[in-house]
Design an enzyme around this catalytic site. Sequence first.
Site, mmCIF file in Angstrom:
data_model
loop_
_atom_site.group_PDB
_atom_site.id
_atom_site.type_symbol
_atom_site.label_atom_id
_atom_site.label_comp_id
_atom_site.label_asym_id
_atom_site.label_seq_id
_atom_site.Cartn_x
_atom_site.Cartn_y
_atom_site.Cartn_z
ATOM 1 C CE LYS A 1 -1.274 -3.967 3.273
ATOM 2 N NZ LYS A 1 -1.483 -5.221 2.525
ATOM 3 C CB SER B 1 -0.897 0.013 1.240
ATOM 4 O OG SER B 1 -1.545 1.260 1.393
ATOM 5 C CE1 TYR C 1 -3.683 -2.369 5.265
ATOM 6 C CE2 TYR C 1 -3.054 -0.085 4.912
ATOM 7 C CZ TYR C 1 -3.472 -1.300 4.419
ATOM 8 O OH TYR C 1 -3.677 -1.443 3.068
#
Length: 273
Positions: free
Chosen positions: A164, A147, A160
């Site tokens: 990533k 991402s 998160y």
Amino acid sequence: MNPSDILVTDQVAIVTGGANGIGEGIALTLARFGADVAIADVDTEKGRQVVAAIQALGRRALLVPTDCADTGQIRSMVEQAAGHFGRLDILVNNVGGSRQTDFLEQSERSWKRHIDLNLVSMLAATQASARAMIAGGRGGTIINIASSEGLRAAPGYAVYAACKAGMISFTRTMALELSEHAIRVFALAPDMLVTPGLQPYYDAATPGEAAARDRYIPLGRLGKVEEIGSVAVFLASRMASYLTGVTLPVDAGTLASSGWTRLASGGWALYHD
């Protein structure tokens, strides 16, 4: 090189989280370019629909119901997929998820759920799939769906984004460790895409917010999941045979813009609303 080198005809792919969103777009695009595809997803109803769509394209497809936060289920899924098709050539580590939370308010349980789903699932699928590819002796391609949040700060998505970023680092290391087996490893870093999960957010935007969003995106529009799929096809094809270890921001230029915003009157300015 020949035009046919973009095809992935008769290669076998696994797409984790392949029943919806980016995973669905990648699975269908791989099938359109000749691959047979195994879908690993907990959403069996939607997974069956994707399998039917792949079969309608004339390719073989398999749904393996899988909770990708469970490493045992992931290893079993890879074994089933490789056994069913008799080979494995492509792994797309797409499964993941996040929920916006201020880090000071986020529970340890939430940390672990994010890490299991976004990072540990990739480790398990990569290890099992790489072993299957090595046993097949034909090499392969591993594509990790990271991402843009793994390449920049992400307030409200700290765990998160850390997962990533770890995925991107892991991609580089695996490119080296697996190179002797002719396995190439990549990461894709999408940003703002039209997906079922994000559509309500876009629908709720005011006209002014939508206009500001489109100015933030250098190419001026939201991305389509098929546009992530097309890059995945390229990386899995012979057209990318001399590439490995890279992370491609498939983001319409948002990472490059770094605060530059297109003005309604034309031109660009830093941090302009």
